[in-house]
Scaffold this motif. Structure first.
Motif, PDB file in Angstrom:
ATOM      1  N   TYR A   1       0.630  -1.225  -0.133  1.00  0.00           N
ATOM      2  CA  TYR A   1      -0.160  -0.125  -0.200  1.00  0.00           C
ATOM      3  C   TYR A   1       0.812   1.280   0.035  1.00  0.00           C
TER       4      TYR A   1
ATOM      5  N   SER B   1      -1.160   4.071  -0.267  1.00  0.00           N
ATOM      6  CA  SER B   1      -2.131   5.016   0.461  1.00  0.00           C
ATOM      7  C   SER B   1      -3.398   3.871   0.746  1.00  0.00           C
ATOM      8  N   TYR B   2      -4.412   4.558   1.374  1.00  0.00           N
ATOM      9  CA  TYR B   2      -5.488   3.727   1.702  1.00  0.00           C
ATOM     10  C   TYR B   2      -6.406   2.932   0.397  1.00  0.00           C
ATOM     11  N   HIS B   3      -6.194   3.676  -0.685  1.00  0.00           N
ATOM     12  CA  HIS B   3      -7.099   3.438  -1.822  1.00  0.00           C
ATOM     13  C   HIS B   3      -6.480   3.063  -2.908  1.00  0.00           C
ATOM     14  N   HIS B   4      -4.863   2.845  -2.798  1.00  0.00           N
ATOM     15  CA  HIS B   4      -4.145   2.341  -3.867  1.00  0.00           C
ATOM     16  C   HIS B   4      -2.912   1.347  -3.240  1.00  0.00           C
ATOM     17  N   TYR B   5      -3.152   0.013  -3.992  1.00  0.00           N
ATOM     18  CA  TYR B   5      -2.064  -0.960  -3.441  1.00  0.00           C
ATOM     19  C   TYR B   5      -1.612  -1.631  -4.856  1.00  0.00           C
TER      20      TYR B   5
ATOM     21  N   GLN C   1      -7.622   1.347   8.931  1.00  0.00           N
ATOM     22  CA  GLN C   1      -7.911   2.826   8.322  1.00  0.00           C
ATOM     23  C   GLN C   1      -7.137   3.779   8.767  1.00  0.00           C
TER      24      GLN C   1
ATOM     25  N   HIS D   1      -3.818   5.665   7.393  1.00  0.00           N
ATOM     26  CA  HIS D   1      -3.796   7.005   7.215  1.00  0.00           C
ATOM     27  C   HIS D   1      -2.786   7.725   7.850  1.00  0.00           C
TER      28      HIS D   1
ATOM     29  N   GLU E   1     -10.592  -6.861   5.655  1.00  0.00           N
ATOM     30  CA  GLU E   1      -9.495  -5.694   5.325  1.00  0.00           C
ATOM     31  C   GLU E   1      -9.228  -5.018   6.851  1.00  0.00           C
TER      32      GLU E   1
END
Length: 106
Positions: free
Chosen positions: A13, A15-19, A68, A72, A95
């Motif tokens: 990861y 970021s939280y939205h990209h891995y 999360q 973050h 998750e």
């Protein structure tokens, strides 16, 4: 030639939205991230550690049990160099960080 260690895991990861799935992170002898590459075939001298790796500029983190909040906190800072934090026993279906998870800097 720079000496490094290579670690492969299920997800990396940034970021939280990209891995990235099935990737290898190369770490210098000083603990800094040198590269992140896709694991398309077996790479010599690479240790499979499973779980996830979170890329971060932080050298220390407070204890987090919420995924999360952890991701973050780790990815919200933008300075150099970049480090890798490994989360073992990650629950991919939910998750979440499991009670058995160990979070350590590589």
């Amino acid at each position: 030639m720079k000496m490094c260690k290579k670690y492969a895991c299920h997800r990396v990861y940034d970021s939280y939205h990209h891995y990235l799935n099935q990737s290898v992170v190369a770490i210098s002898s000083h603990g800094e991230v040198l590269s992140v590459t896709s694991l398309s075939e077996e790479i010599s001298f690479t240790e499979w550690i499973g779980g996830i790796i979170i890329l971060s500029h932080l050298t220390e983190i407070p204890l987090h049990t919420d995924f999360q909040e952890l991701i973050h906190h780790l990815t919200s800072h933008t300075q150099s160099p970049l480090y890798a934090w490994h989360v073992s026993d990650f629950d991919f279906q939910q998750e979440t960080i499991s009670p058995q998870s160990i979070i350590r800097r590589l």
